[in-house]
Scaffold this active site. Structure first.
Site, short mmCIF file in Angstrom:
data_model
loop_
_atom_site.label_atom_id
_atom_site.label_comp_id
_atom_site.label_asym_id
_atom_site.label_seq_id
_atom_site.Cartn_x
_atom_site.Cartn_y
_atom_site.Cartn_z
N ARG A 109 0.85 -1.20 0.00
CA ARG A 109 0.00 0.00 0.00
C ARG A 109 0.88 1.23 0.00
O ARG A 109 1.78 1.37 0.83
CB ARG A 109 -0.88 0.04 1.25
CG ARG A 109 -1.94 -0.98 1.28
CD ARG A 109 -3.03 -0.65 2.27
NE ARG A 109 -2.57 -0.12 3.55
CZ ARG A 109 -3.38 0.30 4.50
NH1 ARG A 109 -4.69 0.28 4.30
NH2 ARG A 109 -2.93 0.73 5.64
N THR A 113 -1.40 7.48 -0.38
CA THR A 113 -2.72 7.31 -1.00
C THR A 113 -3.48 6.10 -0.48
O THR A 113 -4.69 5.99 -0.66
CB THR A 113 -2.58 7.13 -2.52
OG1 THR A 113 -1.88 5.89 -2.76
CG2 THR A 113 -1.79 8.28 -3.15
N ASP A 205 0.56 -3.45 11.94
CA ASP A 205 0.99 -3.84 10.59
C ASP A 205 1.34 -5.33 10.58
O ASP A 205 2.33 -5.74 11.17
CB ASP A 205 2.20 -3.00 10.17
CG ASP A 205 2.55 -3.22 8.71
OD1 ASP A 205 2.79 -4.38 8.33
OD2 ASP A 205 2.58 -2.24 7.95
N ASP A 208 4.85 -6.39 9.14
CA ASP A 208 5.95 -6.06 10.06
C ASP A 208 5.97 -6.99 11.27
O ASP A 208 7.04 -7.38 11.76
CB ASP A 208 5.82 -4.60 10.54
CG ASP A 208 6.30 -3.61 9.48
OD1 ASP A 208 7.07 -4.01 8.59
OD2 ASP A 208 5.88 -2.44 9.55
#
Ligand code: PRP
Ligand code: URA
Length: 214
Positions: A109, A113, A205, A208
């Protein structure tokens, strides 16, 4: 937000799933434990997503007598992880279906945006004849998953099932509205997205946390 077609959404909320999710979400959970939990949750979710696999009759002989039993009728399956985080779910599904082929869709991603940026795509042969399980732990805006669905539809795939661990209403609606036939499995639908398109309460995340990159 308007409602989505709930008949194509399955929330796998077995107590074992909820227990493992609680540990997964906890910010104190180690990278090793997080990775193992993602695999375990993929097994439990995959079990549900493959509940309608076709069976065929086979004649076998127990130590006592002959009988008619049932085996999976040679259904061809492909697992399609969305890189990176989706890779964390592949081994769990392979535990259930060791002969499945694995295709890959590479996307990340854009941080500004929140739109998915594609960097890799490779599907197994005859992907159009396979039941394709797209796997990705997180369904946030739905941009990554709808793009993966589009790639598979363009390749002629008819039976697509998407498996996520944590979703949010925005993402679920985006995916079910985008494709009228896709079936979506998730362990939970969380409250909402925040201003950075992260799921709340979520787990942070996923990539991660699986790979220890933060
Ligand atoms: C995460 C996640 C999904 C995507 C979900 O991946 O694993 O692929 O974001 O967000 P969306 O629904 O808004 O598209 P990310 O882009 O962080 O890449 P990574 O797996 O390489 O960490
Ligand atoms: N991707 C993640 O890994 N987590 C989120 O909450 C949203 C997108």
């Amino acid at each position: 937000m308007s409602a989505y077609d709930e008949s194509r959404l399955t929330v796998v909320d077995h107590p074992l799933v909820q227990h493992k999710l609680a540990i997964l979400r906890d910010k104190g959970t180690s990278t090793k434990d997080f990775r193992e939990l993602v695999t375990e949750l993929a097994v439990l979710e995959g079990y549900e997503a493959l509940r309608d696999l076709p069976l065929e009759e086979v004649e076998i002989e127990t130590p006592l007598e002959k009988m008619t039993a049932h085996k999976i009728a040679g259904k061809k399956i492909a697992i399609i992880p969305i890189l990176r985080a989706g890779l964390g779910m592949v081994d769990g599904i392979l535990t259930l279906v060791p002969s499945a082929r694995v295709g890959h869709v590479g996307m990340y991603r854009d941080e500004e945006t929140h739109e998915p940026v594609q960097y890799y795509c490779k599907f197994p042969p005859a992907v159009e004849d396979r039941t394709c399980l797209i796997v990705d732990p997180m369904l946030a805006t739905g941009g990554s998953l709808t793009a993966a669905i589009q790639f598979l539809r363009e390749a002629g795939v008819k039976d697509i099932r998407a498996l996520t661990l944590v979703s949010c209403p925005e993402g679920v609606k985006a995916v079910l509205d985008f494709d009228p036939d896709v079936r979506l499995y998730t362990c939970v639908v969380d409250r909402q997205l925040n201003e950075n398109a992260y799921i709340l309460p979520g787990l942070g995340d996923a990539g991660d946390r699986i790979y220890g990159t933060k």
